[in-house]
Design a protein around this motif. Structure first.
Motif, PDB file in Angstrom:
ATOM      1  N   TRP A   1       0.107   2.212  11.801  1.00  0.00           N
ATOM      2  CA  TRP A   1      -0.355   1.187  10.863  1.00  0.00           C
ATOM      3  C   TRP A   1      -0.867  -0.002  11.661  1.00  0.00           C
TER       4      TRP A   1
ATOM      5  N   THR B   1       1.724   5.299  -0.073  1.00  0.00           N
ATOM      6  CA  THR B   1       1.179   6.573   0.382  1.00  0.00           C
ATOM      7  C   THR B   1       2.309   7.582   0.500  1.00  0.00           C
TER       8      THR B   1
ATOM      9  N   THR C   1      -5.921   6.035   2.131  1.00  0.00           N
ATOM     10  CA  THR C   1      -4.833   7.013   2.223  1.00  0.00           C
ATOM     11  C   THR C   1      -5.136   8.116   1.211  1.00  0.00           C
TER      12      THR C   1
ATOM     13  N   ILE D   1      -7.703   2.511   8.739  1.00  0.00           N
ATOM     14  CA  ILE D   1      -7.670   1.059   8.493  1.00  0.00           C
ATOM     15  C   ILE D   1      -8.786   0.384   9.279  1.00  0.00           C
TER      16      ILE D   1
ATOM     17  N   ASN E   1       0.842  -1.190   0.000  1.00  0.00           N
ATOM     18  CA  ASN E   1       0.000   0.000   0.000  1.00  0.00           C
ATOM     19  C   ASN E   1       0.878   1.241   0.000  1.00  0.00           C
TER      20      ASN E   1
ATOM     21  N   GLY F   1      -3.131  10.003   6.323  1.00  0.00           N
ATOM     22  CA  GLY F   1      -3.753   8.783   6.812  1.00  0.00           C
ATOM     23  C   GLY F   1      -2.711   7.859   7.413  1.00  0.00           C
ATOM     24  N   PRO F   2      -3.060   6.598   7.553  1.00  0.00           N
ATOM     25  CA  PRO F   2      -4.195   5.896   6.950  1.00  0.00           C
ATOM     26  C   PRO F   2      -5.390   5.786   7.886  1.00  0.00           C
TER      27      PRO F   2
ATOM     28  N   ILE G   1      -8.359  -0.012   3.649  1.00  0.00           N
ATOM     29  CA  ILE G   1      -7.323   0.972   3.942  1.00  0.00           C
ATOM     30  C   ILE G   1      -7.543   2.196   3.059  1.00  0.00           C
TER      31      ILE G   1
END
Length: 274
Positions: free
Chosen positions: A112, A98, A153, A198, A96, A195-196, A151
């Motif tokens: 995270w 970002t 972002t 989640i 992922n 972000g994230p 998720i």
């Protein structure tokens, strides 16, 4: 001479009550980086939650409205910062990607949520030429495996984008209702930076799940605001990734990218039948 855009000094991942067997993958670019992992226990008390003080002491403490305890703080400092770069480095966590925003000294902190099994953290320089990667195995058997993870972002450090999840039973998870009685909910809901957010569920119900994104407002050192000019980008790019059976041979993922143009934008991004 060609100046290297960014070198990376360290990533420190701090995890509450987790057992790790870190492994480091090196290549020619990574040889110039010093990457370490220290796992000494990150506690919920170190976070700033909704209703407490509105202080964006970026990059920490992160303002995280998540309700669940399985969080990891990814933090470190860049060795070199080229302030002429208009594009920030990229943080890639388990695939992922970002933007990685830092303070003026290059320090960063990003919450995270990792599941059991093999996980990875990677930083990519703004020009894409230099990479640094850490691979580690989460062996904590008390940590539930997410069969569904959503998720979100986005690419504006001053914008606040919210994920809304509606279950087949009609339950609604969002920043003001972050967790359900069945144990599913937001592990992370960060408003500091990109972000994230989640959302995780170890046993998602059968039926249709709905995933919405809302450009709620902006956030800076003074707190929340709804000034239409207070963001950095005219069009904010938000990314929603759905991960099914994470860190298993049956893992599947789907990523959707959408533009958000004005405060109040609310979009149904995905209707998923499980």
């Amino acid at each position: 001479m060609c100046r290297k855009t960014v070198l990376f000094i360290a990533i420190v991942a701090v995890v509450a009550g987790a057992a790790y067997a870190p492994a480091y993958a090196a290549n020619r670019d990574d040889a110039l980086a010093d990457m370490t992992g220290a796992f000494n226990g990150w506690r919920h008390s170190g976070l700033t939650n909704e209703g407490e003080r509105f202080v964006a002491a970026y990059p920490r403490p992160p303002v995280d409205r998540g309700a669940q305890r399985f969080r990891t703080l990814i933090e470190g400092r860049l060795k070199q910062i080229n302030k002429a770069d208009r594009k920030p480095p990229t943080l890639v966590v388990n695939g992922n990607a970002t933007p990685l925003y830092t303070d003026d000294e290059g320090a960063f902190a990003r919450p995270w949520a990792f599941g059991p099994g093999s996980n990875s953290i990677e930083i990519v320089s703004p020009d894409g030429r230099h990479r640094q990667r850490m691979q580690f195995f989460e062996a904590d058997r008390n940590r539930p495996a997410a069969k569904l993870r959503a998720i979100v972002t986005w690419n504006d450090p001053k914008a606040q984008v919210d994920l809304h999840v509606i279950t087949p039973e009609g339950l609604h998870a969002f920043w003001a209702n972050p967790a359900f009685e069945d144990g599913s909910g937001f592990d992370v809901d960060s408003v500091d930076g990109a972000g994230p957010g989640i959302f995780s569920s170890a046993a998602p119900g059968h039926g249709t799940w709905l995933f919405f994104l809302n450009y709620w407002g902006n956030f800076d050192a003074t707190g929340y605001n709804f000034d239409s000019n207070a963001h950095e980008r005219e069009v904010i790019t938000a990314q929603l990734t759905l991960v099914f059976n994470e860190n298993t041979p049956d893992e599947k993922r789907e990523t959707m990218t959408v533009p958000l143009r004005k405060i109040g934008d609310l979009m149904l991004i995905k209707s998923e039948r499980l």
